[in-house]
Motif scaffolding. Structure first.
Motif, PDB file in Angstrom:
ATOM      1  N   TYR A  81       0.833  -1.201   0.000  1.00 54.66           N
ATOM      2  CA  TYR A  81       0.000   0.000   0.000  1.00 54.66           C
ATOM      3  C   TYR A  81       0.871   1.255   0.000  1.00 54.66           C
ATOM      4  O   TYR A  81       2.041   1.215   0.434  1.00 54.66           O
ATOM      5  CB  TYR A  81      -0.908   0.022   1.234  1.00 54.66           C
ATOM      6  CG  TYR A  81      -1.962  -1.055   1.247  1.00 54.66           C
ATOM      7  CD1 TYR A  81      -3.194  -0.845   0.622  1.00 54.66           C
ATOM      8  CD2 TYR A  81      -1.732  -2.273   1.867  1.00 54.66           C
ATOM      9  CE1 TYR A  81      -4.164  -1.835   0.624  1.00 54.66           C
ATOM     10  CE2 TYR A  81      -2.697  -3.273   1.870  1.00 54.66           C
ATOM     11  CZ  TYR A  81      -3.915  -3.051   1.245  1.00 54.66           C
ATOM     12  OH  TYR A  81      -4.870  -4.031   1.240  1.00 54.66           O
ATOM     13  N   VAL A  82       0.305   2.362  -0.468  1.00 56.24           N
ATOM     14  CA  VAL A  82       1.030   3.633  -0.417  1.00 56.24           C
ATOM     15  C   VAL A  82       1.176   4.043   1.049  1.00 56.24           C
ATOM     16  O   VAL A  82       0.189   4.186   1.770  1.00 56.24           O
ATOM     17  CB  VAL A  82       0.286   4.729  -1.196  1.00 56.24           C
ATOM     18  CG1 VAL A  82       1.006   6.076  -1.049  1.00 56.24           C
ATOM     19  CG2 VAL A  82       0.166   4.348  -2.666  1.00 56.24           C
ATOM     20  N   ALA A  83       2.407   4.206   1.479  1.00 53.11           N
ATOM     21  CA  ALA A  83       2.672   4.596   2.862  1.00 53.11           C
ATOM     22  C   ALA A  83       2.381   6.083   3.032  1.00 53.11           C
ATOM     23  O   ALA A  83       2.924   6.917   2.294  1.00 53.11           O
ATOM     24  CB  ALA A  83       4.126   4.305   3.225  1.00 53.11           C
ATOM     25  N   VAL A  84       1.507   6.405   3.992  1.00 51.88           N
ATOM     26  CA  VAL A  84       1.134   7.802   4.231  1.00 51.88           C
ATOM     27  C   VAL A  84       1.261   8.116   5.712  1.00 51.88           C
ATOM     28  O   VAL A  84       1.200   7.228   6.567  1.00 51.88           O
ATOM     29  CB  VAL A  84      -0.315   8.098   3.770  1.00 51.88           C
ATOM     30  CG1 VAL A  84      -0.433   7.996   2.262  1.00 51.88           C
ATOM     31  CG2 VAL A  84      -1.315   7.164   4.456  1.00 51.88           C
ATOM     32  N   ASP A  85       1.422   9.415   6.012  1.00 46.43           N
ATOM     33  CA  ASP A  85       1.433   9.841   7.404  1.00 46.43           C
ATOM     34  C   ASP A  85       0.004  10.145   7.844  1.00 46.43           C
ATOM     35  O   ASP A  85      -0.956   9.876   7.117  1.00 46.43           O
ATOM     36  CB  ASP A  85       2.364  11.039   7.608  1.00 46.43           C
ATOM     37  CG  ASP A  85       1.949  12.282   6.808  1.00 46.43           C
ATOM     38  OD1 ASP A  85       0.781  12.334   6.343  1.00 46.43           O
ATOM     39  OD2 ASP A  85       2.771  13.198   6.650  1.00 46.43           O
ATOM     40  N   HIS A  86      -0.154  10.729   9.030  1.00 47.01           N
ATOM     41  CA  HIS A  86      -1.500  10.977   9.553  1.00 47.01           C
ATOM     42  C   HIS A  86      -2.267  12.018   8.735  1.00 47.01           C
ATOM     43  O   HIS A  86      -3.493  12.093   8.826  1.00 47.01           O
ATOM     44  CB  HIS A  86      -1.424  11.413  11.014  1.00 47.01           C
ATOM     45  CG  HIS A  86      -1.100  10.289  11.940  1.00 47.01           C
ATOM     46  ND1 HIS A  86      -2.030   9.336  12.296  1.00 47.01           N
ATOM     47  CD2 HIS A  86       0.043   9.942  12.573  1.00 47.01           C
ATOM     48  CE1 HIS A  86      -1.474   8.466  13.111  1.00 47.01           C
ATOM     49  NE2 HIS A  86      -0.216   8.804  13.290  1.00 47.01           N
ATOM     50  N   ALA A  87      -1.542  12.813   7.936  1.00 51.23           N
ATOM     51  CA  ALA A  87      -2.203  13.796   7.075  1.00 51.23           C
ATOM     52  C   ALA A  87      -2.415  13.270   5.661  1.00 51.23           C
ATOM     53  O   ALA A  87      -2.839  14.018   4.784  1.00 51.23           O
ATOM     54  CB  ALA A  87      -1.377  15.087   7.034  1.00 51.23           C
TER      55      ALA A  87
ATOM     56  N   ALA B 179      -2.316  10.410  -0.782  1.00 51.35           N
ATOM     57  CA  ALA B 179      -3.097   9.228  -1.147  1.00 51.35           C
ATOM     58  C   ALA B 179      -4.322   9.147  -0.252  1.00 51.35           C
ATOM     59  O   ALA B 179      -4.311   9.611   0.890  1.00 51.35           O
ATOM     60  CB  ALA B 179      -2.263   7.960  -1.024  1.00 51.35           C
ATOM     61  N   ALA B 180      -5.381   8.546  -0.787  1.00 53.69           N
ATOM     62  CA  ALA B 180      -6.631   8.420  -0.024  1.00 53.69           C
ATOM     63  C   ALA B 180      -7.375   7.181  -0.493  1.00 53.69           C
ATOM     64  O   ALA B 180      -7.224   6.727  -1.627  1.00 53.69           O
ATOM     65  CB  ALA B 180      -7.506   9.663  -0.207  1.00 53.69           C
TER      66      ALA B 180
ATOM     67  N   SER C  70     -11.376  14.140   0.930  1.00 52.97           N
ATOM     68  CA  SER C  70     -11.547  15.530   1.337  1.00 52.97           C
ATOM     69  C   SER C  70     -10.337  16.036   2.108  1.00 52.97           C
ATOM     70  O   SER C  70      -9.848  17.156   1.880  1.00 52.97           O
ATOM     71  CB  SER C  70     -12.811  15.657   2.189  1.00 52.97           C
ATOM     72  OG  SER C  70     -12.944  16.968   2.699  1.00 52.97           O
ATOM     73  N   THR C  71      -9.839  15.207   3.025  1.00 57.75           N
ATOM     74  CA  THR C  71      -8.692  15.607   3.846  1.00 57.75           C
ATOM     75  C   THR C  71      -7.444  15.797   2.998  1.00 57.75           C
ATOM     76  O   THR C  71      -6.728  16.793   3.131  1.00 57.75           O
ATOM     77  CB  THR C  71      -8.431  14.551   4.933  1.00 57.75           C
ATOM     78  OG1 THR C  71      -9.592  14.415   5.748  1.00 57.75           O
ATOM     79  CG2 THR C  71      -7.243  14.930   5.797  1.00 57.75           C
TER      80      THR C  71
ATOM     81  N   GLY D  10      -2.406  23.667   1.918  1.00 61.09           N
ATOM     82  CA  GLY D  10      -1.181  23.580   2.701  1.00 61.09           C
ATOM     83  C   GLY D  10      -1.414  23.293   4.173  1.00 61.09           C
ATOM     84  O   GLY D  10      -0.568  23.639   5.003  1.00 61.09           O
ATOM     85  N   LEU D  11      -2.530  22.672   4.491  1.00 62.42           N
ATOM     86  CA  LEU D  11      -2.841  22.356   5.885  1.00 62.42           C
ATOM     87  C   LEU D  11      -2.310  20.977   6.255  1.00 62.42           C
ATOM     88  O   LEU D  11      -1.774  20.245   5.416  1.00 62.42           O
ATOM     89  CB  LEU D  11      -4.352  22.427   6.114  1.00 62.42           C
ATOM     90  CG  LEU D  11      -5.019  23.760   5.768  1.00 62.42           C
ATOM     91  CD1 LEU D  11      -6.516  23.684   6.030  1.00 62.42           C
ATOM     92  CD2 LEU D  11      -4.382  24.897   6.551  1.00 62.42           C
ATOM     93  N   ARG D  12      -2.490  20.586   7.495  1.00 59.84           N
ATOM     94  CA  ARG D  12      -2.054  19.274   7.971  1.00 59.84           C
ATOM     95  C   ARG D  12      -3.188  18.602   8.738  1.00 59.84           C
ATOM     96  O   ARG D  12      -3.007  18.049   9.820  1.00 59.84           O
ATOM     97  CB  ARG D  12      -0.815  19.407   8.859  1.00 59.84           C
ATOM     98  CG  ARG D  12       0.380  20.034   8.186  1.00 59.84           C
ATOM     99  CD  ARG D  12       0.999  19.102   7.169  1.00 59.84           C
ATOM    100  NE  ARG D  12       1.694  17.985   7.807  1.00 59.84           N
ATOM    101  CZ  ARG D  12       2.193  16.948   7.135  1.00 59.84           C
ATOM    102  NH1 ARG D  12       2.027  16.873   5.824  1.00 59.84           N
ATOM    103  NH2 ARG D  12       2.824  15.977   7.782  1.00 59.84           N
ATOM    104  N   ARG D  13      -4.372  18.645   8.171  1.00 62.65           N
ATOM    105  CA  ARG D  13      -5.513  17.997   8.807  1.00 62.65           C
ATOM    106  C   ARG D  13      -5.300  16.495   8.872  1.00 62.65           C
ATOM    107  O   ARG D  13      -4.658  15.894   8.001  1.00 62.65           O
ATOM    108  CB  ARG D  13      -6.796  18.290   8.027  1.00 62.65           C
ATOM    109  CG  ARG D  13      -7.292  19.718   8.122  1.00 62.65           C
ATOM    110  CD  ARG D  13      -8.539  19.902   7.280  1.00 62.65           C
ATOM    111  NE  ARG D  13      -9.576  18.935   7.650  1.00 62.65           N
ATOM    112  CZ  ARG D  13     -10.634  18.644   6.880  1.00 62.65           C
ATOM    113  NH1 ARG D  13     -10.779  19.247   5.705  1.00 62.65           N
ATOM    114  NH2 ARG D  13     -11.520  17.780   7.271  1.00 62.65           N
ATOM    115  N   ARG D  14      -5.869  15.894   9.910  1.00 63.11           N
ATOM    116  CA  ARG D  14      -5.729  14.454  10.099  1.00 63.11           C
ATOM    117  C   ARG D  14      -7.095  13.776  10.109  1.00 63.11           C
ATOM    118  O   ARG D  14      -8.104  14.403  10.446  1.00 63.11           O
ATOM    119  CB  ARG D  14      -5.019  14.142  11.428  1.00 63.11           C
ATOM    120  CG  ARG D  14      -3.596  14.679  11.510  1.00 63.11           C
ATOM    121  CD  ARG D  14      -2.960  14.220  12.815  1.00 63.11           C
ATOM    122  NE  ARG D  14      -1.550  14.567  12.888  1.00 63.11           N
ATOM    123  CZ  ARG D  14      -0.691  13.989  13.718  1.00 63.11           C
ATOM    124  NH1 ARG D  14      -1.116  13.057  14.564  1.00 63.11           N
ATOM    125  NH2 ARG D  14       0.572  14.338  13.725  1.00 63.11           N
ATOM    126  N   ILE D  15      -7.088  12.508   9.768  1.00 65.81           N
ATOM    127  CA  ILE D  15      -8.289  11.693   9.909  1.00 65.81           C
ATOM    128  C   ILE D  15      -8.328  11.151  11.331  1.00 65.81           C
ATOM    129  O   ILE D  15      -7.304  10.742  11.882  1.00 65.81           O
ATOM    130  CB  ILE D  15      -8.267  10.525   8.903  1.00 65.81           C
ATOM    131  CG1 ILE D  15      -8.541  11.038   7.489  1.00 65.81           C
ATOM    132  CG2 ILE D  15      -9.295   9.468   9.268  1.00 65.81           C
ATOM    133  CD1 ILE D  15      -8.497   9.960   6.436  1.00 65.81           C
TER     134      ILE D  15
END
Length: 480
Positions: A291-297, A307-308, A326-327, A335-340
């Motif tokens: 899977y595509v490795a992503v951070d919390h954002a 990636a989503a 959306s996130t 340029g935000l750092r919103r998290r799920i």
């Protein structure tokens, strides 16, 4: 749709037109970004064509047939019930056609996003090739989803095995259906086909069905499937297949038994669709599962690529894919750092009864320092009125009284779990739930009563009980 040209550039390139990609493209376009979404197949993704919409349409037909057959205890009987499977599948496809325009290219164009049919692959950290042309992007979102896993079982390649993607192409009800896998998809489809008239055998290598859910929930679902005529074989593996004619054959099991089948449905999980993207060219790292490795954002190892959805390895739910899209788009464009919020992701298995859960499982409550407040639906008036008392509602509550999780088993559990999702996400307490007036009689009444039971337990024990006792005695003295 507006066509891009050789060497053109976009603010945001979205690869994949499923739930995550569509929400991402619409979100970014509404922010004023120049958005290009590339989809190689059909807009709408798995949810529209092979997942949520068709499966719930099939389940609705199966439920209607079962209700007609089994309402004698409510005083209603039907002399005969027949199932026209071809008509059932027409209903399934009609539901898809009604919803399809919501995901069509024109719907994205209405908010300013462009759509192009074709394949995309990365050719650099900031470039992708789309239809033979190079597109330079400021930001990109990978939303290519996942595909069903096909195991390397001897003989499987010699039968016309169905998956959750291809089962919707059939128009003839299989007389004998072998379902491989006892997760949510396997359980839902096994029960639905049994209710429509197939003789279904479900093979699950795990010791129980729905291994990610509460153990008692798994037991209730297993009993329900058996009541509907499904042969549930847990702790069993499919070892080989002897192909017959017409797509059927005989399956050899690890127990030594053999099972004849006309069709086999494989529901053993999913794998990410990343093979054609050439993510290495974009310096995008994959995790050890592919899977595509992503951070919390939801940002990848390339700071310009996000990636989503299913391709991230997060729980493969349409609602989470939408939130992820959306996130990711908001973060990429603004340029935000919103998290799920990964602690408040609900899941529903749409069997009968349904199993809905969010947050900490009741089985894990003690290890998390939590307690469980439970209401059996045998004590819930709506369940009694409908003759559906086999389920329960459980709240997982921490030492501060906050709701940390919930599991509901029963009709419309997926509708009732929403309140618990809010409670887990917002850190609400059982006291907050108990203070809100709930409608009666409903299945959500069980959740309310579970909250009330927890509050009563807290009031009747510990220091708080002592304080209440003192206040009551003082009040009596003052009012005499």
């Amino acid at each position: 749709m507006t066509e891009t040209h050789s060497g053109s550039a976009v603010d945001l390139l979205v690869i994949g037109g499923g739930s995550a990609g569509i929400v991402a493209a619409k979100t970014a376009a509404r922010f004023g970004a120049d958005v290009l979404l590339v989809e190689r197949d059909r807009m709408g993704g798995d949810c529209l064509w092979t997942g949520c919409v068709p499966s719930k349409s099939l389940i609705a037909a199966a439920d209607a047939a079962t209700r007609a057959r089994s309402s004698v205890e409510l005083g209603v009987s039907a002399s005969s019930v027949t199932v026209d499977f071809a008509a059932v599948m027409r209903h399934v496809r009609a539901a898809i056609s009604v919803i399809e325009p919501t995901d069509a290219p024109e719907a994205l164009g209405a908010v300013g996003a462009r759509v192009e049919r074709g394949s995309a692959r990365f050719v650099g950290p900031r470039e992708a090739e789309v239809g033979g042309r190079r597109i330079r992007f400021g930001q990109a979102i990978i939303a290519t989803g996942s595909a069903p896993v096909m195991p390397g079982i001897e003989g499987l390649d010699r039968v016309d095995a169905l998956t959750s993607e291809t089962v919707w192409d059939i128009d003839e009800l299989p007389a004998r259906l072998l379902v491989l896998g006892g997760g949510a998809i396997g359980c839902e489809l096994a029960q639905a086909f049994a209710r429509l008239g197939s003789h279904v055998t479900l093979v699950q290598r795990n010791a129980r069905l729905l291994p990610k859910e509460d153990e008692s929930a798994s037991a209730i679902v297993a009993a329900a499937l058996r009541t509907d005529g499904v042969d549930v074989l847990t702790g069993t593996e499919l070892e080989s297949i002897d192909a017959g004619s017409g797509g059927g054959g005989t399956a050899a099991l690890s127990t030594g038994a053999t099972v004849p089948f006309d069709r086999i449905l494989v529901a053993l999980g999913r794998t990410p669709r990343v093979g054609d993207l050439d993510v290495a060219a974009a310096h995008v790292r994959l995790d050890d599962r592919g899977y595509v490795a992503v951070d919390h954002a939801l940002r990848s190892s390339n700071r310009r690529i996000w990636a989503a959805g299913d391709v991230t390895g997060l729980p493969a739910f349409t609602h989470l894919a939408g939130v992820g899209g959306s996130t990711a788009a908001t973060n990429a464009v603004l340029g935000l750092r919103r998290r799920i919020d990964r602690d408040a992701v609900p899941r529903v298995t749409f069997t009968h009864p349904e199993v809905a859960a969010v947050g900490v499982l009741p089985d894990d409550a003690a290890s998390q320092g939590c307690t469980v407040s439970e209401i059996q639906h045998a004590h819930t008036d709506r369940a009694i009125a409908e003759g559906q008392t086999g389920g329960y509602t459980r709240l997982v509550i921490d030492r501060r009284g906050r709701v940390r999780g919930a599991t509901i088993v029963g009709p419309r559990a997926g509708e009732s779990i929403g309140e618990a999702c809010l409670a887990v996400s917002a850190g609400l307490t059982s006291s907050a739930i108990s203070r809100a007036t709930h409608p009666y009689p409903t299945y959500s009444d069980a959740l309310w009563n579970a909250a009330i039971a927890d509050v009563r337990s807290r009031l009747e024990s510990g220091a708080l009980a002592t304080v209440i006792g003192v206040l009551a005695r003082v009040r009596r003295l003052v009012t005499r």
